[in-house]
Design an enzyme around this catalytic site. Structure first.
Site, PDB file in Angstrom:
ATOM      1  CD  GLU A 116      40.288 -39.906   5.926  1.00 54.13           C
ATOM      2  OE1 GLU A 116      40.690 -38.869   5.379  1.00 54.13           O
ATOM      3  OE2 GLU A 116      39.237 -39.950   6.597  1.00 54.13           O
ATOM      4  CD  GLU A 136      37.280 -38.502   1.992  1.00 54.86           C
ATOM      5  OE1 GLU A 136      37.591 -39.099   3.032  1.00 54.86           O
ATOM      6  OE2 GLU A 136      37.744 -38.808   0.875  1.00 54.86           O
TER       7      GLU A 136
END
Length: 232
Positions: A116, A136
């Site tokens: 990210e 995640e």
């Protein structure tokens, strides 16, 4: 290591600063300290007057394994989860707010937040050993920032042999640094002006709620205990 920072090391090559995520024993996992220190480091480099570009990379054999899951275990309630997500958002956006161009040199694994964060950089060079993943879900969360930013997958601009990674990133940074500083800063601003925070903020509340679920707590416990999770 720079004495001012616990999680970052700064090295200078001419007008370029190499900013290393410096937790090699943790595969450069991003702790709350990292998220607090990154904006401060970029602001100091902005103000230094002798830096024209920044190369962001990782110490050791990883770029970043993502968020430090051990730190998740210290979050207790929805207020804590929201505060953590705000801390992350501020750190990621500090790359866009920086007047200096930031070139990511991805030298190994870039998982979760490690993927990210490069989405906020101005240019990304990846070693042939780089590996990208959003993991995640393994701890019951979603890649909130990644879902918004990686919709179109132009993830990196160039792939190099591993030995050539930092020289290539420095070559790009030095070419940028040789240009008029004001023109580069204005150009960066206009490139990033349509990448506003609204979409990212929309991910905060659902992600904060996911932090509060039993499956997230089970995922963290399984990670820390090195076992397979038993999700409900």
């Amino acid at each position: 290591m720079n004495a001012k920072f616990e999680t970052l090391a700064i090295e200078r090559q001419g007008r370029v600063a190499i900013l290393r995520i410096n937790r090699p024993d943790k595969k450069n996992a991003m702790s709350p300290d990292f998220f607090r220190e990154l904006p401060r480091a970029l602001e100091e480099l902005d103000r230094s007057g002798d830096t024209r570009a920044v190369v962001l990379t990782g110490a050791g054999d990883a770029f970043s394994a993502g968020g430090d899951i051990q730190s998740f275990d210290r979050l207790n309630d929805l207020a804590d989860y929201r505060a953590q997500l705000q801390l992350v958002e501020n750190a990621f956006h500090s790359i866009e707010r920086a007047e200096l161009p930031v070139i990511a040199a991805v030298n190994g694994i870039a998982y979760g937040g490690g993927t990210e964060i490069i989405l906020f950089c101005d240019f990304v060079v990846a070693s042939e050993q780089a590996r990208f993943a959003f993991r995640e879900i393994r701890v019951g969360l979603q890649p909130g920032y990644g879902l918004v930013r990686a919709l179109a997958i132009g993830l990196v601009q160039e792939v190099t042999p591993h030995a050539d990674l930092l020289p290539k990133a420095l070559e790009i940074a030095q070419r940028i640094a040789a240009n008029p500083a004001i023109a580069v800063r204005v150009g960066k601003h206009f490139v990033n002006r349509y990448l506003g925070a609204d979409g990212l903020r929309e991910t905060q509340e659902p992600t904060a709620l996911l932090f509060s679920t039993p499956d997230h707590k089970e995922g963290v416990s399984a990670f820390l205990q090195k076992r397979e999770p038993n999700f409900s």
